[in-house]
Design a protein around this motif. Structure first.
Motif, PDB file in Angstrom:
ATOM      1  N   LYS A 135      -4.465   4.036   4.702  1.00 33.97           N
ATOM      2  CA  LYS A 135      -4.524   2.630   4.304  1.00 33.97           C
ATOM      3  C   LYS A 135      -4.585   1.770   5.550  1.00 33.97           C
ATOM      4  CE  LYS A 135      -2.212   3.206  -0.049  1.00 33.97           C
ATOM      5  NZ  LYS A 135      -0.971   3.593  -0.624  1.00 33.97           N
ATOM      6  N   SER A 136      -5.326   0.669   5.454  1.00 35.80           N
ATOM      7  CA  SER A 136      -5.476  -0.206   6.611  1.00 35.80           C
ATOM      8  C   SER A 136      -5.843  -1.606   6.132  1.00 35.80           C
ATOM      9  CB  SER A 136      -6.575   0.347   7.526  1.00 35.80           C
ATOM     10  OG  SER A 136      -6.592  -0.343   8.747  1.00 35.80           O
ATOM     11  N   GLY A 143     -11.348  -2.533  -0.310  1.00 33.03           N
ATOM     12  CA  GLY A 143     -11.956  -1.497  -1.137  1.00 33.03           C
ATOM     13  C   GLY A 143     -11.590  -0.115  -0.642  1.00 33.03           C
ATOM     14  N   GLN A 144     -12.148   0.886  -1.310  1.00 34.53           N
ATOM     15  CA  GLN A 144     -11.924   2.274  -0.920  1.00 34.53           C
ATOM     16  C   GLN A 144     -13.198   2.812  -0.279  1.00 34.53           C
ATOM     17  OE1 GLN A 144     -10.217   4.535  -4.202  1.00 34.53           O
ATOM     18  NE2 GLN A 144      -8.221   3.904  -3.430  1.00 34.53           N
ATOM     19  N   TYR A 145     -13.039   3.398   0.887  1.00 34.43           N
ATOM     20  CA  TYR A 145     -14.171   3.899   1.657  1.00 34.43           C
ATOM     21  C   TYR A 145     -14.031   5.411   1.803  1.00 34.43           C
ATOM     22  CZ  TYR A 145     -14.903  -1.023   2.652  1.00 34.43           C
ATOM     23  OH  TYR A 145     -15.134  -2.377   2.522  1.00 34.43           O
ATOM     24  N   LYS A 146     -14.982   6.131   1.231  1.00 35.17           N
ATOM     25  CA  LYS A 146     -14.916   7.595   1.187  1.00 35.17           C
ATOM     26  C   LYS A 146     -15.671   8.209   2.364  1.00 35.17           C
ATOM     27  CE  LYS A 146     -17.145  10.301  -1.965  1.00 35.17           C
ATOM     28  NZ  LYS A 146     -17.424  10.918  -3.270  1.00 35.17           N
ATOM     29  N   TRP A 147     -14.956   9.004   3.147  1.00 33.41           N
ATOM     30  CA  TRP A 147     -15.537   9.760   4.245  1.00 33.41           C
ATOM     31  C   TRP A 147     -15.951  11.123   3.688  1.00 33.41           C
ATOM     32  CZ3 TRP A 147     -15.110   7.804   9.404  1.00 33.41           C
ATOM     33  CH2 TRP A 147     -14.312   6.659   9.534  1.00 33.41           C
ATOM     34  N   LYS A 148     -17.108  11.620   4.052  1.00 31.74           N
ATOM     35  CA  LYS A 148     -17.493  12.974   3.670  1.00 31.74           C
ATOM     36  C   LYS A 148     -17.197  13.887   4.854  1.00 31.74           C
ATOM     37  CE  LYS A 148     -21.049  11.593   0.406  1.00 31.74           C
ATOM     38  NZ  LYS A 148     -22.486  11.581   0.099  1.00 31.74           N
ATOM     39  N   ALA A 149     -16.495  14.986   4.579  1.00 29.05           N
ATOM     40  CA  ALA A 149     -16.131  15.929   5.633  1.00 29.05           C
ATOM     41  C   ALA A 149     -16.661  17.310   5.287  1.00 29.05           C
ATOM     42  CB  ALA A 149     -14.611  15.964   5.804  1.00 29.05           C
ATOM     43  N   THR A 163      -8.282   3.247   2.249  1.00 30.44           N
ATOM     44  CA  THR A 163      -8.119   2.089   1.377  1.00 30.44           C
ATOM     45  C   THR A 163      -7.894   0.876   2.273  1.00 30.44           C
ATOM     46  OG1 THR A 163      -7.169   3.434  -0.381  1.00 30.44           O
ATOM     47  CG2 THR A 163      -6.764   1.055  -0.488  1.00 30.44           C
ATOM     48  N   VAL A 164      -8.835  -0.064   2.238  1.00 35.38           N
ATOM     49  CA  VAL A 164      -8.714  -1.294   3.020  1.00 35.38           C
ATOM     50  C   VAL A 164      -8.160  -2.359   2.089  1.00 35.38           C
ATOM     51  CG1 VAL A 164      -9.959  -3.060   4.326  1.00 35.38           C
ATOM     52  CG2 VAL A 164     -10.593  -0.651   4.573  1.00 35.38           C
ATOM     53  N   SER A 165      -6.958  -2.852   2.423  1.00 33.45           N
ATOM     54  CA  SER A 165      -6.272  -3.803   1.550  1.00 33.45           C
ATOM     55  C   SER A 165      -5.419  -4.750   2.383  1.00 33.45           C
ATOM     56  CB  SER A 165      -5.383  -3.046   0.556  1.00 33.45           C
ATOM     57  OG  SER A 165      -4.516  -3.922  -0.115  1.00 33.45           O
ATOM     58  N   ALA A 166      -5.384  -6.018   1.983  1.00 37.84           N
ATOM     59  CA  ALA A 166      -4.570  -7.017   2.684  1.00 37.84           C
ATOM     60  C   ALA A 166      -3.079  -6.733   2.494  1.00 37.84           C
ATOM     61  CB  ALA A 166      -4.905  -8.419   2.180  1.00 37.84           C
ATOM     62  N   ASN A 167      -2.730  -5.981   1.468  1.00 33.01           N
ATOM     63  CA  ASN A 167      -1.323  -5.663   1.177  1.00 33.01           C
ATOM     64  C   ASN A 167      -0.875  -4.359   1.827  1.00 33.01           C
ATOM     65  OD1 ASN A 167      -1.223  -7.919  -0.520  1.00 33.01           O
ATOM     66  ND2 ASN A 167      -2.041  -6.737  -2.225  1.00 33.01           N
ATOM     67  N   THR A 168      -1.642  -3.857   2.784  1.00 32.62           N
ATOM     68  CA  THR A 168      -1.379  -2.533   3.356  1.00 32.62           C
ATOM     69  C   THR A 168       0.011  -2.402   3.947  1.00 32.62           C
ATOM     70  OG1 THR A 168      -3.690  -2.078   3.777  1.00 32.62           O
ATOM     71  CG2 THR A 168      -2.115  -0.896   5.120  1.00 32.62           C
ATOM     72  N   ALA A 169       0.459  -3.362   4.745  1.00 30.13           N
ATOM     73  CA  ALA A 169       1.763  -3.255   5.405  1.00 30.13           C
ATOM     74  C   ALA A 169       2.879  -3.116   4.374  1.00 30.13           C
ATOM     75  CB  ALA A 169       2.010  -4.467   6.295  1.00 30.13           C
ATOM     76  N   GLN A 170       2.823  -3.940   3.326  1.00 33.30           N
ATOM     77  CA  GLN A 170       3.836  -3.882   2.275  1.00 33.30           C
ATOM     78  C   GLN A 170       3.748  -2.554   1.520  1.00 33.30           C
ATOM     79  OE1 GLN A 170       3.628  -7.073  -0.571  1.00 33.30           O
ATOM     80  NE2 GLN A 170       5.064  -6.093  -1.959  1.00 33.30           N
TER      81      GLN A 170
END
Length: 194
Positions: free
Chosen positions: A32-33, A118-124, A150-157
């Motif tokens: 998360k970030s 949003g959610q950003y999917k990495w392919k590995a 998951t990129v979200s403004a509420n990440t820290a919380q």
């Protein structure tokens, strides 16, 4: 009584083992970030077979920018870039034996986040010494899920709450495991004393 204690110890051991097995897939930590943040992530690659992992490929999702990677002992890295010079994929190739059975390696990367949540999917893609390539590209509930940011403004919380929940969830399991082991040892000691 001894049977009950032994069964309880076995049950606790199995639960701990199953928890570790369930987590044995390619992950991105943290996952998360915040929007617009520059974040260091570790791409954790475990080995689930009896042969070494010799290559790992990570495809950068649209909306995120891979800025840099840290060198990893025993691996060399190569970038694939688009026409604008953006890194679209990084490939780590073993210079020696690679990652052995029951081992894992963290591949550190630095990422610039999108301003959009949003959610950003990495392919590995994980390639083993025997030539098999495991594709970590599935959805969250798939057998081989892709790592997701998951990129979200509420990440820290959210991360604070998640850590609290994790501590609450794992502490009792370890307490029960320790108690079960102690009780098993007491039962064995009493049995041998008779």
């Amino acid at each position: 009584m001894i049977k009950k204690i032994s069964l309880m110890a076995f049950f606790v051991f199995t639960m701990v083992l199953m928890t570790n097995i369930a987590n044995a897939h390619v992950t991105l930590n943290p996952d998360k970030s915040e929007p617009g943040a520059y974040e260091k992530h570790d791409v954790r690659v475990p080995v689930e077979k009896d042969t070494n992992t010799t290559k790992v490929e990570l495809v950068v999702p649209d909306g995120l920018q891979l800025v840099a990677v840290a060198p990893v002992d025993g691996f060399k890295h190569k970038f694939t870039k688009d026409s604008k010079g953006n890194i679209t994929k990084v490939t780590w190739t073993a210079t020696g034996e690679g990652i052995g059975p029951n081992e894992f390696i963290d591949f550190p990367i630095q990422v610039a986040n999108s301003e959009e949540e949003g959610q950003y999917k990495w392919k590995a893609y994980q390639t083993y010494e025997d030539g098999e390539t495991v594709k970590w590209t599935g959805g969250k509930d798939a057998e081989k899920p892709a790592p997701v940011t998951t990129v979200s403004a509420n990440t820290a919380q959210e991360q604070g709450e998640s850590k609290d929940e994790e501590q609450q969830n794992t502490t009792p399991l370890w307490i029960v495991a320790i108690i079960a082991i102690i009780l098993s040892l007491i039962a064995i000691f009493k049995k041998t004393k008779k």
